[in-house]
Design a protein around this motif. Structure first.
Motif, mmCIF file in Angstrom:
data_model
loop_
_atom_site.group_PDB
_atom_site.id
_atom_site.type_symbol
_atom_site.label_atom_id
_atom_site.label_comp_id
_atom_site.label_asym_id
_atom_site.label_seq_id
_atom_site.Cartn_x
_atom_site.Cartn_y
_atom_site.Cartn_z
ATOM 1 N N UNK A 1 0.108 30.379 -22.750
ATOM 2 C CA UNK A 1 -1.202 30.300 -22.112
ATOM 3 C C UNK A 1 -1.925 28.999 -22.438
ATOM 4 N N UNK A 2 -2.654 28.497 -21.464
ATOM 5 C CA UNK A 2 -3.551 27.367 -21.696
ATOM 6 C C UNK A 2 -4.861 27.923 -22.247
ATOM 7 N N UNK A 3 -5.406 27.257 -23.255
ATOM 8 C CA UNK A 3 -6.655 27.682 -23.875
ATOM 9 C C UNK A 3 -7.754 26.690 -23.519
ATOM 10 N N UNK A 4 -8.929 27.199 -23.214
ATOM 11 C CA UNK A 4 -10.095 26.359 -22.966
ATOM 12 C C UNK A 4 -11.204 26.812 -23.904
ATOM 13 N N UNK A 5 -11.725 25.882 -24.686
ATOM 14 C CA UNK A 5 -12.759 26.229 -25.658
ATOM 15 C C UNK A 5 -13.508 24.961 -26.039
ATOM 16 N N UNK A 6 -14.810 25.077 -26.267
ATOM 17 C CA UNK A 6 -15.563 23.898 -26.710
ATOM 18 C C UNK A 6 -15.658 23.789 -28.230
ATOM 19 N N UNK A 7 -15.037 24.743 -28.934
ATOM 20 C CA UNK A 7 -14.943 24.747 -30.407
ATOM 21 C C UNK A 7 -16.311 24.812 -31.087
ATOM 22 N N UNK B 1 -1.807 23.660 -27.011
ATOM 23 C CA UNK B 1 -2.140 24.541 -25.893
ATOM 24 C C UNK B 1 -3.623 24.518 -25.552
ATOM 25 N N UNK B 2 -4.422 23.837 -26.368
ATOM 26 C CA UNK B 2 -5.876 23.869 -26.230
ATOM 27 C C UNK B 2 -6.414 22.645 -25.504
ATOM 28 N N UNK B 3 -7.292 22.897 -24.547
ATOM 29 C CA UNK B 3 -8.112 21.851 -23.948
ATOM 30 C C UNK B 3 -9.530 22.045 -24.466
ATOM 31 N N UNK B 4 -10.068 21.038 -25.126
ATOM 32 C CA UNK B 4 -11.437 21.122 -25.630
ATOM 33 C C UNK B 4 -12.368 20.736 -24.484
ATOM 34 N N UNK B 5 -13.136 21.686 -24.033
ATOM 35 C CA UNK B 5 -14.008 21.439 -22.895
ATOM 36 C C UNK B 5 -14.990 22.564 -22.685
ATOM 37 N N UNK B 6 -15.884 22.386 -21.735
ATOM 38 C CA UNK B 6 -16.997 23.295 -21.472
ATOM 39 C C UNK B 6 -16.693 24.129 -20.232
ATOM 40 N N UNK B 7 -16.954 25.429 -20.304
ATOM 41 C CA UNK B 7 -16.699 26.283 -19.141
ATOM 42 C C UNK B 7 -17.701 26.041 -18.024
ATOM 43 N N UNK B 8 -18.718 25.224 -18.266
ATOM 44 C CA UNK B 8 -19.628 24.828 -17.185
ATOM 45 C C UNK B 8 -19.173 23.544 -16.489
ATOM 46 N N UNK C 1 -17.387 22.048 -13.931
ATOM 47 C CA UNK C 1 -16.824 22.563 -12.686
ATOM 48 C C UNK C 1 -15.433 21.989 -12.392
ATOM 49 N N UNK C 2 -15.285 20.688 -12.538
ATOM 50 C CA UNK C 2 -14.011 20.050 -12.214
ATOM 51 C C UNK C 2 -12.907 20.508 -13.156
ATOM 52 N N UNK C 3 -13.204 20.518 -14.441
ATOM 53 C CA UNK C 3 -12.209 20.945 -15.431
ATOM 54 C C UNK C 3 -11.798 22.396 -15.198
ATOM 55 N N UNK C 4 -12.771 23.265 -15.010
ATOM 56 C CA UNK C 4 -12.473 24.688 -14.829
ATOM 57 C C UNK C 4 -11.651 24.910 -13.559
ATOM 58 N N UNK C 5 -12.028 24.260 -12.467
ATOM 59 C CA UNK C 5 -11.258 24.415 -11.231
ATOM 60 C C UNK C 5 -9.815 23.969 -11.418
ATOM 61 N N UNK C 6 -9.631 22.838 -12.104
ATOM 62 C CA UNK C 6 -8.279 22.323 -12.321
ATOM 63 C C UNK C 6 -7.442 23.288 -13.163
ATOM 64 N N UNK C 7 -8.038 23.847 -14.214
ATOM 65 C CA UNK C 7 -7.276 24.740 -15.089
ATOM 66 C C UNK C 7 -7.002 26.077 -14.413
ATOM 67 N N UNK C 8 -7.972 26.593 -13.676
ATOM 68 C CA UNK C 8 -7.764 27.853 -12.959
ATOM 69 C C UNK C 8 -6.707 27.671 -11.868
ATOM 70 N N UNK C 9 -6.697 26.521 -11.225
ATOM 71 C CA UNK C 9 -5.732 26.263 -10.151
ATOM 72 C C UNK C 9 -4.291 26.330 -10.641
#
Length: 346
Positions: free
Chosen positions: A25-31, A50-57, A59-67
């Motif tokens: 799994x890919x992980x998204x978290x701002x730590x 496996x971790x991408x440090x980023x913000x769930x707000x 939009x571009x990052x979230x769309x890319x990871x969800x895609x």
């Protein structure tokens, strides 16, 4: 597969199960939830591949990871009651705006087979306001929600928002309501009194007293970390979980005094002190897990006695897990803080 909040206590436990069966799994978290020491204890950090440090707000990052995901587990949250009350802007950013960003991305992505929302049992509040306050509650998924704080209110909104955005888009989803999850890797945060097993164990390890408000007669439904993570992973593929709201608990009410007794069995010199019952402090309750055990073909395996023993062993072999703020507390400071928090509740 994507896990938002993937560097958190539950997120890392779910990741371990998925990795063990060959998923990555890919992980998204701002730590932001933990200090670097705690993240290391959870098996993650900025260098986690496996971790991408980023913000769930974002939009571009979230769309890319969800895609790129076939399944999405949304576990990201600003998750303590006290933290949400003292920092409502962060609460709104994480629990409302962030959840909306993730859900809109899922709604726009046909390749997502199922979205799993980690809600909370706090949506039930104290249950029926007309019931005897000294009666242990049984919480069922179909009863009215009665949130008592900002965090619980945000989760109620997230549950409705999930249905209102994903159902018209034809996306599958499941809503999970965990009760009091605990276990190795859990490091208490200020203003999170529901993490009583972690707190009591660490207080005892430091030689501090265990404070029992109301004599410890309050009850909680304590669910061991690995049992919770197994239920989350099962919810990804269980056909009958589609569109369902499911309690995650044990179905057993355990009193806070019983927790103190289990902890004292490992630290016999620990003193237990009774304190008055804070105003508006509910007795608590247990989960009705009839639906979740049937839908997920799942049953919790670890008893509170065994779970506390495992947590004690973890703290004893990992003393760095005890946070500095907890080391500095006293019995009086804890009573004052608890009463102040309880008095602020509606």
């Amino acid at each position: 597969m994507l896990i938002t909040g993937g560097a958190g206590f539950i997120g890392t436990a779910v990741r371990r199960i998925l990795n063990a069966v060959g998923a990555a799994p890919a992980l998204l978290d701002n730590l932001s939830a933990y200090e670097p020491t705690t993240l290391s204890l959870l098996g993650t950090g900025p260098d986690d591949p496996q971790l991408t440090v980023g913000d769930i707000c974002d939009e571009t990052l979230v769309r890319d990871m969800v895609a790129q995901a076939d399944y999405v587990i949304h576990a990201a949250a600003h998750s303590t009651v006290g933290g949400c009350a003292t920092n409502p802007a962060t609460h709104f950013h994480s629990n409302l705006a962030g959840t909306d960003t993730v859900l809109r991305a899922v709604a726009e992505t046909p390749g997502v087979r199922r979205f799993v929302l980690l809600s909370t049992a706090q949506v039930y509040g104290s249950g029926d306001p007309h019931a005897d306050p000294d009666q242990i509650r049984l919480f069922t998924e179909d009863q009215p929600v009665r949130p008592l704080n900002l965090y619980a209110s945000a989760k109620v909104w997230a549950e409705f928002h999930t249905r209102q955005l994903l159902a018209p888009a034809g996306r599958d989803f499941t809503v999970l309501r965990p009760f009091s999850v605990y276990g190795p890797g859990q490091v208490p945060k200020p203003a999170a009194p529901s993490w009583v097993i972690a707190q009591f164990t660490m207080y005892a390890a430091l030689g501090q007293e265990l404070i029992l408000n109301n004599g410890g007669r309050q009850v909680r439904d304590f669910l061991y970390r690995d049992d919770a993570a197994e239920a989350v992973t099962r919810s990804l593929l269980a056909p009958a979980a589609s569109g369902q709201t499911l309690n995650l608990g044990t179905g057993t009410a355990t009193s806070i005094r019983t927790v103190a007794g289990h902890v004292r069995a490992h630290f016999p010199e620990t003193e237990v002190v009774d304190a008055p019952r804070p105003a508006q402090d509910p007795l608590g309750g247990r989960a009705d897990i009839t639906r979740s055990t049937s839908v997920l073909a799942w049953m919790p395996k670890v008893s509170v006695t065994e779970g506390i023993a495992r947590y004690v062993e973890w703290v004893s072999t990992t003393p760095a897990a005890i946070p500095p703020w907890l080391r500095e507390e006293t019995s009086q400071s804890r009573i004052t803080a608890w009463n102040s928090s309880a008095a602020s509740r509606p």
